[in-house]
Design an enzyme around this catalytic site. Structure first.
Site, PDB file in Angstrom:
ATOM      1  N   TYR A 191      12.038  39.584  56.821  1.00 49.59           N
ATOM      2  CA  TYR A 191      13.365  39.046  57.128  1.00 49.59           C
ATOM      3  C   TYR A 191      13.291  37.528  57.301  1.00 49.59           C
ATOM      4  O   TYR A 191      14.094  36.780  56.722  1.00 49.59           O
ATOM      5  CB  TYR A 191      13.890  39.707  58.396  1.00 49.59           C
ATOM      6  N   LYS A 229      15.124  34.664  54.956  1.00 43.95           N
ATOM      7  CA  LYS A 229      16.038  33.680  55.529  1.00 43.95           C
ATOM      8  C   LYS A 229      15.502  32.264  55.366  1.00 43.95           C
ATOM      9  O   LYS A 229      16.265  31.309  55.189  1.00 43.95           O
ATOM     10  CB  LYS A 229      16.283  33.997  57.006  1.00 43.95           C
ATOM     11  N   VAL A 285      25.922  42.743  46.467  1.00 39.30           N
ATOM     12  CA  VAL A 285      25.730  41.312  46.218  1.00 39.30           C
ATOM     13  C   VAL A 285      24.410  41.007  45.526  1.00 39.30           C
ATOM     14  O   VAL A 285      24.243  39.914  44.962  1.00 39.30           O
ATOM     15  CB  VAL A 285      25.840  40.485  47.520  1.00 39.30           C
ATOM     16  N   ASP A 304      31.753  43.521  49.783  1.00 41.10           N
ATOM     17  CA  ASP A 304      30.870  44.353  50.595  1.00 41.10           C
ATOM     18  C   ASP A 304      30.799  45.735  49.964  1.00 41.10           C
ATOM     19  O   ASP A 304      31.739  46.149  49.272  1.00 41.10           O
ATOM     20  CB  ASP A 304      31.400  44.457  52.029  1.00 41.10           C
ATOM     21  N   THR A 339      25.584  42.271  67.238  1.00 38.71           N
ATOM     22  CA  THR A 339      26.198  43.007  66.132  1.00 38.71           C
ATOM     23  C   THR A 339      25.508  44.368  65.994  1.00 38.71           C
ATOM     24  O   THR A 339      24.452  44.603  66.594  1.00 38.71           O
ATOM     25  CB  THR A 339      26.042  42.252  64.798  1.00 38.71           C
TER      26      THR A 339
END
Length: 231
Positions: A140, A144, A49, A34, A175
Site C-alpha cells: 500500500y 501511494k 478504474v 466506482d 472510513t
C-alpha cells in the site's frame, strides 16, 4: 464559467463520498466513478478504474453528456495489513493497478483537454504512509508513494499549460477501510497523535476541494491532513 463538472473516483464511500458531498455543496456537478453505486453524486458510472478501456469510455460519455471536466479527484483504492513476506505478487500488482493505474487512466483522458483549454485541476488521494512508511502495509505504501511521484512529475509537465496537479496524503482516516479491530483505532495508537483522533473524511475532502478550487498557486503540492501523524 458555467456548469463546473467534477469527476470523482472511489465516490461510493469513504473519502471519495466525502469529496462528492463537499463539491456538491460548493455548486459543482459531480460524477462518480466506482464499481459500487455512488448515490451522493449527481451522476454515477460503474467503472473499474484499473481498466484503461472502461475509464476512457466513461470519460468520453461524461464529456459528451455534460461537457468539459474541470476537476478530476482520484480517491479510488483499497487497503490491507499484510506482512511483506506474505504479500502475494498478484496483490502487489493489484495495489499498483488500482492506486497508480487508476490515476494514470483518468489523467490520460482528462488532462489533454484541460491543457488545450488552459485550465483544470487534478487532485490525487495519496497517504501519509507514502511519506512516513507503514508497518505491514508495504504494498500500500509503495503504491501511494508511486502516486506522489506521478503527481509531482505530471504537475511539472502540465503547470505551464494552466493545469494544476496536486495530492492530499491523509493519515489513518475514519472510513470503512479501517475495520473496528484495526490497530489504527486502538486507544494506544490514538494517544500518540497530537490531535488524539483519526482524521475525518470530511476534513480530507476540505483539503481536496481547496486544491481543486482555490489553490491556484499550487503545483505538485502534497497536503497532509493527518492529525499530526507526520509533522
Amino acid at each position: 464559467m458555467g456548469e463546473r463538472v467534477a469527476l470523482v473516483t472511489g465516490a461510493a464511500s469513504g473519502i471519495g463520498a466525502a469529496i462528492v458531498r463537499e463539491l456538491s455543496g460548493r455548486g459543482w456537478t459531480t460524477v462518480g466513478l466506482d464499481l459500487a453505486p455512488a448515490d451522493g453524486a449527481d451522476h454515477c458510472v460503474g467503472v473499474d478504474v484499473s481498466d484503461p478501456a472502461q475509464v476512457g469510455a466513461a470519460i468520453g460519455r461524461i464529456r459528451r453528456e455534460l461537457g468539459p471536466i474541470e476537476a478530476a479527484l482520484c480517491a479510488a483504492g483499497h487497503y490491507a495489513i499484510v506482512p511483506v513476506s506474505d504479500i502475494a505478487w498478484e496483490e502487489w500488482r493489484r495495489m499498483l493497478r488500482v492506486h497508480l493505474g487508476g490515476i494514470v487512466n483518468v489523467c490520460k483522458n482528462v488532462t489533454p483537454e484541460m491543457a488545450e483549454r488552459g485550465r483544470g485541476a487534478v487532485v490525487a488521494v495519496a497517504a501519509e504512509t507514502a511519506i512516513g512508511g507503514g508497518e505491514a502495509a508495504a504494498h500500500y505504501a509503495a503504491a501511494k508513494g508511486a502516486v506522489i511521484g506521478f503527481v509531482r512529475s505530471l504537475a511539472a509537465e502540465l503547470a505551464p499549460a494552466g493545469v494544476r496537479v496536486n495530492a492530499v496524503a491523509p493519515g489513518p482516516t475514519d472510513t470503512p477501510l479501517l475495520p473496528p479491530d484495526s490497530p489504527w483505532r486502538r486507544p494506544s495508537y490514538l494517544q500518540t497523535l497530537p490531535a488524539g483522533r483519526l482524521t475525518a473524511p470530511a476534513e480530507v475532502a476540505l483539503a481536496a476541494a481547496y486544491l481543486a478550487e482555490d489553490a491556484t498557486f499550487c503545483a505538485g503540492e502534497i497536503l497532509s491532513p493527518n492529525s499530526g501523524t507526520v509533522i
